[in-house]
Design a protein around this motif. Structure first.
Motif, PDB file in Angstrom:
ATOM      1  N   GLY A  51      23.563  18.874  60.519  1.00  0.00           N
ATOM      2  CA  GLY A  51      24.189  19.065  61.822  1.00  0.00           C
ATOM      3  C   GLY A  51      25.460  19.882  61.720  1.00  0.00           C
ATOM      4  N   TYR A  52      25.962  20.231  62.872  1.00  0.00           N
ATOM      5  CA  TYR A  52      27.221  20.985  62.978  1.00  0.00           C
ATOM      6  C   TYR A  52      28.053  20.364  64.082  1.00  0.00           C
ATOM      7  N   GLU A  53      29.342  20.140  63.783  1.00  0.00           N
ATOM      8  CA  GLU A  53      30.248  19.548  64.766  1.00  0.00           C
ATOM      9  C   GLU A  53      31.530  20.363  64.839  1.00  0.00           C
ATOM     10  N   GLN A  54      31.961  20.647  66.061  1.00  0.00           N
ATOM     11  CA  GLN A  54      33.236  21.328  66.275  1.00  0.00           C
ATOM     12  C   GLN A  54      34.372  20.318  66.232  1.00  0.00           C
ATOM     13  N   THR A  55      35.536  20.787  65.830  1.00  0.00           N
ATOM     14  CA  THR A  55      36.711  19.944  65.923  1.00  0.00           C
ATOM     15  C   THR A  55      37.307  20.048  67.322  1.00  0.00           C
ATOM     16  N   PRO A  56      37.730  18.939  67.913  1.00  0.00           N
ATOM     17  CA  PRO A  56      38.369  19.010  69.230  1.00  0.00           C
ATOM     18  C   PRO A  56      39.822  19.458  69.163  1.00  0.00           C
ATOM     19  N   LEU A  57      40.405  19.477  67.973  1.00  0.00           N
ATOM     20  CA  LEU A  57      41.834  19.760  67.820  1.00  0.00           C
ATOM     21  C   LEU A  57      42.094  21.258  67.817  1.00  0.00           C
ATOM     22  N   LEU A  58      42.995  21.706  68.684  1.00  0.00           N
ATOM     23  CA  LEU A  58      43.473  23.087  68.653  1.00  0.00           C
ATOM     24  C   LEU A  58      44.696  23.118  67.738  1.00  0.00           C
TER      25      LEU A  58
END
Length: 261
Positions: free
Chosen positions: A165-172
């Motif tokens: 799988g692939y997950e984005q980080t929510p943190l900018l």
């Protein structure tokens, strides 16, 4: 997961699923009241004096915040031994509340002292932004031929599983001020597992018994956060103004057991 109508033979082995979850968390409001006694002696001609200082402090913190999510997926059964599945999830992190205590209100009063101009500042105050994210996962499960076990254990069925799988980080990362150094990165997940089930050997438990073992590796995207060290050393800052590295690997493994009764 719900199968498609069997009226369409080509789709009778296809299942679809949809989950919608609202945001949640555990808000904690702390109201602290205290008294500080200050003693003073040998001040000019004054007698020894004790000054009582009263403090009223209110803090707010949110524990275990979970964002609102929408998740949907597909699963398809190929014959009697192979199943493939995939799902995608949208997580709404924009309104994320960090589990850091913040001062909501504070006041201090004392006899023989004017504290009206005393200002209590939040020492944990910082600014950071989050974004909504997408994640995609997929995998397969292969049912292996049954094996006869001794005694009352009966036939054992084993299942081999693999996925990624692939997950984005929510943190900018770059949205932070110099008062924080939160680190996170997009990640790729690779996982494998092996499961087995057999008849219960115990008369009190109907069974079956189920065993599952798994291993997972998460690869974090490399990056860095530039932070200039203040003149006085502060925790969270490098002494030579080197950037804080982001990346690496997270490895997880485990085993679980279950039984029907």
């Amino acid at each position: 997961w719900h199968p498609i109508s069997p009226e369409h033979p080509a789709l009778e082995d296809l299942s679809v699923g949809l989950t919608v979850r609202a945001a949640g968390g555990l808000p904690v409001f702390v109201d602290m009241k205290g008294q500080i006694n200050i003693s003073a002696e040998d001040i000019a001609d004054l007698e020894p004096t004790v000054i009582a200082m009263l403090m009223d402090l209110q803090m707010n913190i949110v524990e275990h915040y979970l964002p609102a999510t929408i998740q949907g997926g597909l699963a398809y059964q190929l014959g009697d031994s192979l199943q493939v599945h995939a799902d995608t999830r949208r997580s709404f992190w924009t309104r994320m509340q960090t589990n850091v205590a913040h001062v909501v209100d504070a006041s201090m009063t004392a006899a023989l002292a004017d504290l009206e101009n005393l200002e209590v500042k939040d020492g944990n105050l910082f600014s950071v932004e989050f974004r909504d994210t997408w994640s995609v996962r997929g995998g397969l499960e292969l049912t292996l031929p049954s094996t006869r076990l001794p005694g009352k254990l009966g036939q054992m069925r084993m299942h081999a599983r693999a996925g990624g799988g692939y997950e984005q980080t929510p943190l900018l990362i770059l949205s932070q001020t110099s008062k924080s150094a939160l680190l996170d990165a997009d990640r790729i997940l690779v996982a494998a597992g092996l499961g087995a089930e057999h008849r219960s050997p115990l008369t009190l438990i109907e069974g079956p018994f189920r065993w599952d073992a798994f291993a997972q590796v998460q690869y974090l995207a490399p990056g860095q956060l530039n932070r200039a060290a203040p003149p006085t050393p502060v925790a969270g800052y490098t002494l030579d103004n080197a950037p804080l590295p982001i990346g690496g690997r997270i490895v997880a493994a485990g085993i679980q057991w279950g039984a029907m009764y």
